[in-house]
Design an enzyme around this catalytic site. Structure first.
Site, PDB file in Angstrom:
ATOM      1  N   ASP A  73       0.660  -1.701   0.001  1.00 32.72           N
ATOM      2  CA  ASP A  73      -0.114   0.323   0.205  1.00 32.72           C
ATOM      3  C   ASP A  73       0.776   1.178   0.665  1.00 32.72           C
ATOM      4  O   ASP A  73       0.229   2.248  -0.390  1.00 32.72           O
ATOM      5  CB  ASP A  73      -0.665  -0.201   1.539  1.00 32.72           C
ATOM      6  CG  ASP A  73      -1.609   1.401   1.653  1.00 32.72           C
ATOM      7  OD1 ASP A  73      -2.837   0.867   0.466  1.00 32.72           O
ATOM      8  OD2 ASP A  73      -1.677   2.201   1.620  1.00 32.72           O
ATOM      9  N   ASP A  83     -26.933  14.378 -17.568  1.00 34.43           N
ATOM     10  CA  ASP A  83     -27.348  13.448 -17.995  1.00 34.43           C
ATOM     11  C   ASP A  83     -28.584  13.891 -19.066  1.00 34.43           C
ATOM     12  O   ASP A  83     -28.940  14.765 -19.142  1.00 34.43           O
ATOM     13  CB  ASP A  83     -28.083  12.029 -17.138  1.00 34.43           C
ATOM     14  CG  ASP A  83     -28.683  11.090 -17.442  1.00 34.43           C
ATOM     15  OD1 ASP A  83     -27.825  10.066 -16.771  1.00 34.43           O
ATOM     16  OD2 ASP A  83     -29.634  10.525 -17.826  1.00 34.43           O
ATOM     17  N   VAL A 131     -21.624   6.788 -18.552  1.00 31.34           N
ATOM     18  CA  VAL A 131     -22.762   5.760 -19.352  1.00 31.34           C
ATOM     19  C   VAL A 131     -22.707   4.504 -19.526  1.00 31.34           C
ATOM     20  O   VAL A 131     -22.206   3.593 -18.707  1.00 31.34           O
ATOM     21  CB  VAL A 131     -23.283   6.270 -20.392  1.00 31.34           C
ATOM     22  CG1 VAL A 131     -23.313   8.376 -20.635  1.00 31.34           C
ATOM     23  CG2 VAL A 131     -21.986   5.946 -21.707  1.00 31.34           C
ATOM     24  N   GLU A 177     -23.391   0.846 -20.561  1.00 27.11           N
ATOM     25  CA  GLU A 177     -21.142  -0.356 -21.104  1.00 27.11           C
ATOM     26  C   GLU A 177     -22.242  -0.672 -22.277  1.00 27.11           C
ATOM     27  O   GLU A 177     -21.629  -1.918 -22.700  1.00 27.11           O
ATOM     28  CB  GLU A 177     -21.614  -1.175 -20.040  1.00 27.11           C
ATOM     29  CG  GLU A 177     -19.989  -2.083 -20.300  1.00 27.11           C
ATOM     30  CD  GLU A 177     -19.123  -1.312 -20.168  1.00 27.11           C
ATOM     31  OE1 GLU A 177     -17.753  -1.945 -19.864  1.00 27.11           O
ATOM     32  OE2 GLU A 177     -18.638  -0.024 -19.493  1.00 27.11           O
ATOM     33  N   LYS A 235     -20.750   4.929 -25.810  1.00 21.81           N
ATOM     34  CA  LYS A 235     -19.461   5.609 -25.302  1.00 21.81           C
ATOM     35  C   LYS A 235     -19.059   6.401 -26.050  1.00 21.81           C
ATOM     36  O   LYS A 235     -18.885   7.175 -26.285  1.00 21.81           O
ATOM     37  CB  LYS A 235     -18.720   4.200 -24.636  1.00 21.81           C
ATOM     38  CG  LYS A 235     -19.456   3.986 -22.931  1.00 21.81           C
ATOM     39  CD  LYS A 235     -18.736   3.152 -22.633  1.00 21.81           C
ATOM     40  CE  LYS A 235     -18.969   2.142 -21.129  1.00 21.81           C
ATOM     41  NZ  LYS A 235     -18.937   3.656 -20.423  1.00 21.81           N
ATOM     42  N   SER A 242     -15.641  -0.467 -17.321  1.00 21.50           N
ATOM     43  CA  SER A 242     -15.008  -2.022 -17.198  1.00 21.50           C
ATOM     44  C   SER A 242     -14.908  -3.065 -17.907  1.00 21.50           C
ATOM     45  O   SER A 242     -13.749  -3.721 -17.347  1.00 21.50           O
ATOM     46  CB  SER A 242     -15.897  -2.925 -15.649  1.00 21.50           C
ATOM     47  OG  SER A 242     -17.442  -3.001 -17.126  1.00 21.50           O
ATOM     48  N   HIS A 261     -11.314   3.603 -13.845  1.00 24.89           N
ATOM     49  CA  HIS A 261     -12.145   2.367 -13.432  1.00 24.89           C
ATOM     50  C   HIS A 261     -13.188   2.563 -11.852  1.00 24.89           C
ATOM     51  O   HIS A 261     -11.632   1.954 -11.643  1.00 24.89           O
ATOM     52  CB  HIS A 261     -11.802   1.017 -14.510  1.00 24.89           C
ATOM     53  CG  HIS A 261     -12.839  -0.256 -14.410  1.00 24.89           C
ATOM     54  ND1 HIS A 261     -12.368  -1.238 -13.718  1.00 24.89           N
ATOM     55  CD2 HIS A 261     -14.488  -0.356 -13.396  1.00 24.89           C
ATOM     56  CE1 HIS A 261     -13.710  -2.068 -13.296  1.00 24.89           C
ATOM     57  NE2 HIS A 261     -14.548  -1.580 -13.101  1.00 24.89           N
ATOM     58  N   ASN A 310     -11.303  -6.810 -14.175  1.00 26.64           N
ATOM     59  CA  ASN A 310     -12.095  -7.694 -14.519  1.00 26.64           C
ATOM     60  C   ASN A 310     -11.487  -9.002 -15.359  1.00 26.64           C
ATOM     61  O   ASN A 310     -11.943  -9.743 -15.797  1.00 26.64           O
ATOM     62  CB  ASN A 310     -12.834  -7.296 -15.487  1.00 26.64           C
ATOM     63  CG  ASN A 310     -13.811  -6.182 -14.754  1.00 26.64           C
ATOM     64  OD1 ASN A 310     -14.549  -7.283 -13.911  1.00 26.64           O
ATOM     65  ND2 ASN A 310     -14.807  -5.181 -14.748  1.00 26.64           N
ATOM     66  N   TYR A 316      -7.908  -4.184  -2.793  1.00 27.27           N
ATOM     67  CA  TYR A 316      -8.567  -3.529  -2.643  1.00 27.27           C
ATOM     68  C   TYR A 316      -9.924  -3.394  -3.836  1.00 27.27           C
ATOM     69  O   TYR A 316     -10.633  -2.717  -3.714  1.00 27.27           O
ATOM     70  CB  TYR A 316      -8.246  -1.974  -3.087  1.00 27.27           C
ATOM     71  CG  TYR A 316      -6.807  -2.031  -1.634  1.00 27.27           C
ATOM     72  CD1 TYR A 316      -7.689  -2.141  -0.593  1.00 27.27           C
ATOM     73  CD2 TYR A 316      -5.911  -0.824  -2.491  1.00 27.27           C
ATOM     74  CE1 TYR A 316      -6.661  -1.949   0.381  1.00 27.27           C
ATOM     75  CE2 TYR A 316      -5.438  -0.519  -1.092  1.00 27.27           C
ATOM     76  CZ  TYR A 316      -5.948  -0.877  -0.205  1.00 27.27           C
ATOM     77  OH  TYR A 316      -4.477  -0.271   0.925  1.00 27.27           O
TER      78      TYR A 316
END
Length: 729
Positions: free
Chosen positions: A296, A343, A400, A402, A407, A429, A450, A500, A660
C-alpha cells in the site's frame, strides 16, 4: 547535550528536568531497532544523573512516533523464535527502565503515536496531547499483537474493556476520546504543549501530583474481580470470534494473552506477551498483512511521485447519473472537487442526486458532518441536462451504459464542449480504451478510470493507459483519483484491463464446476469460509448483476477467444435467459428480500436448481481442496499472464488491485504473495492435475520457470542481524 544518537537526543531543559527528543532524519519518527537501542543508551546516561528531577519526552516532528518501522518487520519475522524473543526482552527492558526512573516522567504527544509509539508513551507517568492526536495499537491489523508492553500496560491503565476494544480491533482514537478513557491526562494546543508539560512535571516534582500512585497500577495485576474478568473476556472473545474469524489469529491471541496475564504483575505479564507475540510473527498471515501494508505504501508512493508536478482538477464533470454517476459525483464533491453531473433525462439526474444525498445523510447520521457541511457538499454537485459550464471543467469521467457505440458518441460530443487541455476518462469496466479512443480527435487526452461499486466504499480506481494516452493525462487522472481518497493503480489497456480480466477466468472456473455437477451453495461456502473471500462466486455474480456478467463474459470471450471462449451453455446463460439478474431484480442464484434495514437479504430458491439442471451434469460432491483449486487456478494463471504481458507493472500493484478491487482475502496478501507462500513448484504440481480442463488451467511459461528455479515473485528478504547487534544498533 547529555546524549546524541542518530534518531533522538537527551539534554537538560530546566531546573533538573531533562528532555528526551525524538528527531530522526527524514519526515517522521519511527520506533525502529536502532531507535530502541539508542533509547536504551540515553536512559543509561540519564540513570547516572543525580540532579535529575523529571523527564519530558517529546518529538521534533509533526507526529510524535508513527509506529515501529514496518519495513523491518519481514526480516525480523524471519529471525528464529528464540532470537526474536531475546530481542523483545531487550526492548521491553528499555521501556521498563523508562517506567522505573526514580522521577516523574511525561510524554508530550503531538499528532500520531501509534503502535510502538503508543507503547513508548504508556511507559511514562503522564501524557499530554495536542488536539490532532491519533493514538492506538494497530498491530492486530498486521497479524501480530503489541510486543512492547502494550497488552500489559493499557488494560492496567484503562481497564479491561476499553483496552480490549483498542487492542483486539487494532484501533486508534482521537484526543477527545483518549482523554475520556484516560489514555491521556490532558489536551492542550500545540503552542502550549511544552509549557503545559513542564507545569505538570513541576507539580509532580513538588508532590502536588502523586506520580508514584499514577505509576503503580501498571506494575501490578489487573484489578478485576472474577465475575468482572469472566464478563469482559467472554464478551471480547465472542466479539473477536464473530468479526475476525479463524483466518486472523492475532485478535483472539491478544485477548487470551491479556486474560492470562491479568493475575500477574508487570514482569510475568510481559513474559506472556512475549510468548504470544513470537509465534504470531512467524505466521503466514502476519507476513501477508505486513506485505499488504508495505505494498500500500509502495502504490501510494508511486502515485505521489507521478503527480508531484501536477495540479489536481479544480472542477470535474460526470457523464451519466444514476447510482454509479451519483456515487462518483458524491466522492468527488465530498473530497473537495466540485462536479457537474450531466445526463439526458431528469429521472437519471434525480437518481444520481438521490444517491449523493443518501450517502451524505449517512455521514450526518453517524455524526461525521453537520447539516451545514451536508448542504455545502451537495451544493457543489450541479445536475444538468446540457453542457453549460463544461468550458470550465478540468477533468470529465464518462459513466454511461456499457455499450461502445453509446460511449463513443457521448465522449466525441463532450470533447467538442470542453477546453483542448481537458482530460476525458471512461468508467468502462471491460471495453478496451483504444477502441473508445478511436472516436476522439485528441486521444492523448483520454484514458480509462474504472471505479468499483459501491464507489464510496471500494478503495481501488484502475487508471487505464491507452496506446495514445499521454503521461500528463494519466498523471492528472491519478491526481483526481488520489484527491477523491482512492488508491489509483495504473494498468495498460486490454479487454477487462486487470481486475475484470482476472475475475472472469475465476467465474469460468465456477461455471465449469457447476457444469460438472457441483452445488453452487457449497462452492460459495468453501470459497467464503475456507479460502476467505467476502462473497462466494454465486453471491458475487448476483451482486455484480447476472446481466452485467453475461455481457462482460462476451466481451472477454471476444478479447481472449483461445482461453475465455466457452463451448457450452453455462449457469450465467441459464439465469440470464430466465431474467434472473441478481440482486437488482431480486432473483439470481438466490432470491432476495429486503431486511428491516432495507438491505437485500439472500434466501434459497428451489426454482434455481431446476434452471441449473439444464446446464449441469448429475450432482456430485467435490472436496474443499478441489473446489479451491478449480476456482483459483484460472485466476492465478491470468494474474501471472498480466504481469508477463506488462498489463500490470509489479506483483505489489497486482496484489493491491486484487485486495482493494475484488476483496481478495487480505490474510493471503494477494495472488503473488499467496503464490510465494505456497511455492511456485507446489502450485505447478497442483495446477497440472487440472490442465485437462482447458486453456485456463495451463500454467504460463514464466510461472513454470519460477517453479523450476524455485524463485519467488517478491524479492527475497534476509533475516535481521543477530539480536546482539540489534541491541547496539
Amino acid at each position: 547535550m547529555l546524549y546524541k544518537g542518530d534518531t533522538l537526543y537527551l539534554d537538560w531543559l530546566e531546573d533538573g528536568i531533562a528532555e528526551l527528543v525524538f528527531d530522526a532524519p527524514g519526515s517522521v519518527n519511527k520506533l525502529d531497532t536502532a531507535t530502541v537501542a539508542s533509547l536504551g543508551q540515553a536512559l543509561e546516561v540519564l540513570e547516572k544523573q543525580h540532579d535529575l528531577k523529571g523527564l519530558l519526552l517529546r518529538s521534533n516532528k509533526a507526529a510524535f512516533i508513527v509506529g515501529a518501522d514496518i519495513t523491518e518487520f519481514l526480516s525480523l519475522f524471519l529471525v528464529p523464535e528464540e532470537q526474536l524473543s531475546q530481542w523483545l526482552h531487550f526492548a521491553n527492558s528499555v521501556f521498563n527502565r523508562l517506567e522505573d526512573l526514580p522521577v516523574p516522567t511525561l510524554a508530550a504527544v503531538n499528532g500520531y503515536a501509534l503502535g510502538g509509539g503508543c507503547e513508548c508513551v504508556l511507559a511514562t507517568d503522564y501524557r499530554l496531547a495536542t488536539p490532532d492526536l491519533r493514538i492506538g495499537l494497530p498491530e492486530t491489523k498486521l497479524g501480530i499483537m503489541p510486543g512492547f508492553g502494550g497488552s500489559v500496560r493499557l488494560p492496567r491503565m484503562l481497564g479491561a474493556d476499553s483496552a480490549l476494544e483498542i487492542i483486539a480491533a487494532g484501533k486508534d482514537v482521537g484526543a477527545e476520546h483518549a482523554l475520556k478513557i484516560g489514555l491521556v491526562d490532558g489536551v492542550v494546543k500545540q503552542e502550549k504543549l511544552i509549557e503545559g508539560a513542564i507545569a505538570v512535571l513541576r507539580q509532580a516534582i513538588t508532590g502536588d501530583l502523586d506520580w508514584r500512585a499514577k505509576r503503580q497500577p501498571k506494575l501490578e495485576p489487573l484489578k478485576l474481580s472474577k465475575i468482572e474478568a469472566a464478563m469482559s473476556f467472554t464478551i471480547a472473545k465472542g466479539m473477536v470470534a464473530q468479526t475476525a474469524g479463524k483466518h486472523y489469529p492475532a485478535p483472539m491471541t491478544a485477548v487470551k494473552t491479556i486474560e492470562a496475564a491479568a493475575r500477574f504483575g508487570r514482569e510475568e505479564a510481559l513474559n506472556l506477551e512475549n510468548k504470544s507475540f513470537v509465534p504470531l510473527a512467524h505466521t503466514n498471515e502476519a507476513r501477508a498483512l505486513v506485505g499488504i501494508f508495505l505494498n500500500d505504501q509502495y502504490v501510494k508512493g508511486k502515485a505521489k511521485k507521478l503527480t508531484k508536478d501536477i495540479e489536481t482538477p479544480k472542477q470535474a464533470a460526470v457523464l451519466g447519473a444514476g447510482i454509479m454517476g451519483g456515487g462518483i459525483a458524491y466522492q468527488s464533491a465530498w473530497k473537495g472537487v466540485p462536479v457537474i453531473m450531466k445526463d439526458i433525462n431528469d429521472k437519471s439526474l434525480n437518481l444520481g442526486m438521490t444517491e449523493a444525498a443518501k450517502l451524505l445523510n449517512k455521514q450526518l447520521e453517524r455524526g461525521k458532518i453537520d447539516g451545514l457541511k451536508l448542504a455545502g457538499v451537495i451544493s457543489t454537485i450541479h445536475p444538468t441536462l446540457d453542457y453549460a459550464g463544461f468550458d470550465r471543467v478540468d477533468a470529465v469521467v464518462e459513466a454511461v451504459v456499457e455499450n461502445p457505440k453509446v460511449k463513443k458518441a457521448v465522449l466525441a460530443e463532450t470533447e467538442q464542449k470542453v477546453r483542448p487541455e481537458t482530460v476525458l476518462a471512461s468508467n468502462t469496466s471491460t471495453i478496451p480504451i483504444g477502441e473508445l479512443a478511436s472516436a476522439l480527435e485528441r486521444p492523448e487526452n483520454f484514458c480509462g478510470m474504472h471505479f468499483f461499486n459501491p464507489v464510496h466504499r471500494m478503495p481501488l480506481v484502475e487508471i487505464i493507459r491507452g496506446e495514445k494516452s499521454s503521461d500528463e493525462t494519466i498523471a492528472k487522472v491519478v491526481a483526481w483519483a488520489s484527491k477523491m481518497g482512492k488508491t489509483p493503480i495504473v494498468v495498460n489497456d486490454c479487454p477487462g484491463f486487470f481486475v475484470n480480466r482476472v475475475l472472469f477466468p475465476y467465474f469460468a472456473g465456477f461455471s465449469q464446476l457447476l457444469r460438472d455437477g457441483a452445488d453452487f451453495r457449497k462452492v460459495d461456502k468453501v470459497m467464503e469460509k475456507q479460502f476467505g473471500w467476502p462473497m462466494g462466486p454465486a453471491y458475487l455474480l448476483d451482486v455484480v448483476g447476472i446481466d452485467t456478467a453475461h455481457h462482460a463474459q462476451a466481451v472477454m470471450a471476444a478479447g481472449f477467444p483461445q482461453r475465455m471462449q466457452k463451448e457450452y451453455r453455462d449457469a450465467i446463460d441459464a439465469l440470464f435467459d430466465a431474467s434472473r439478474f441478481g440482486q437488482k431484480n431480486g432473483l439470481g442464484f438466490w432470491r432476495y428480500k429486503e431486511d428491516s434495514k432495507g438491505k437485500p437479504k439472500k434466501e434459497e430458491d428451489a426454482a434455481v436448481d431446476d434452471l441449473l439442471a439444464s446446464v449441469s451434469q448429475t450432482k456430485r460432491d467435490f472436496s474443499d481442496d478441489e473446489i479451491i483449486a478449480r476456482m483459483m487456478i484460472p485466476m492465478i494463471n491470468e494474474v501471472v499472464r498480466c504481469l508477463e504481458e506488462g498489463i500490470i507493472a509489479s506483483p505489489a500493484e497486482a496484489d493491491m488491485a486484487l485486495v482493494y478491487g475484488l476483496g481478495f482475502p487480505p490474510f493471503h496478501g494477494g495472488a503473488f504473495r499467496w503464490l510465494d507462500t505456497q511455492g511456485s513448484a507446489k502450485y505447478l504440481d497442483m495446477a497440472q492435475q487440472y490442465q485437462h480442463l482447458g486453456p485456463l488451467y495451463e500454467v504460463p511459461e514464466g510461472l513454470r520457470n519460477k517453479a523450476r528455479h524455485n524463485e519467488p515473485y517478491y524479492p527475497p528478504v534476509e533475516p535481521a542481524r543477530p539480536v546482539g547487534s540489534l541491541k547496539t544498533a
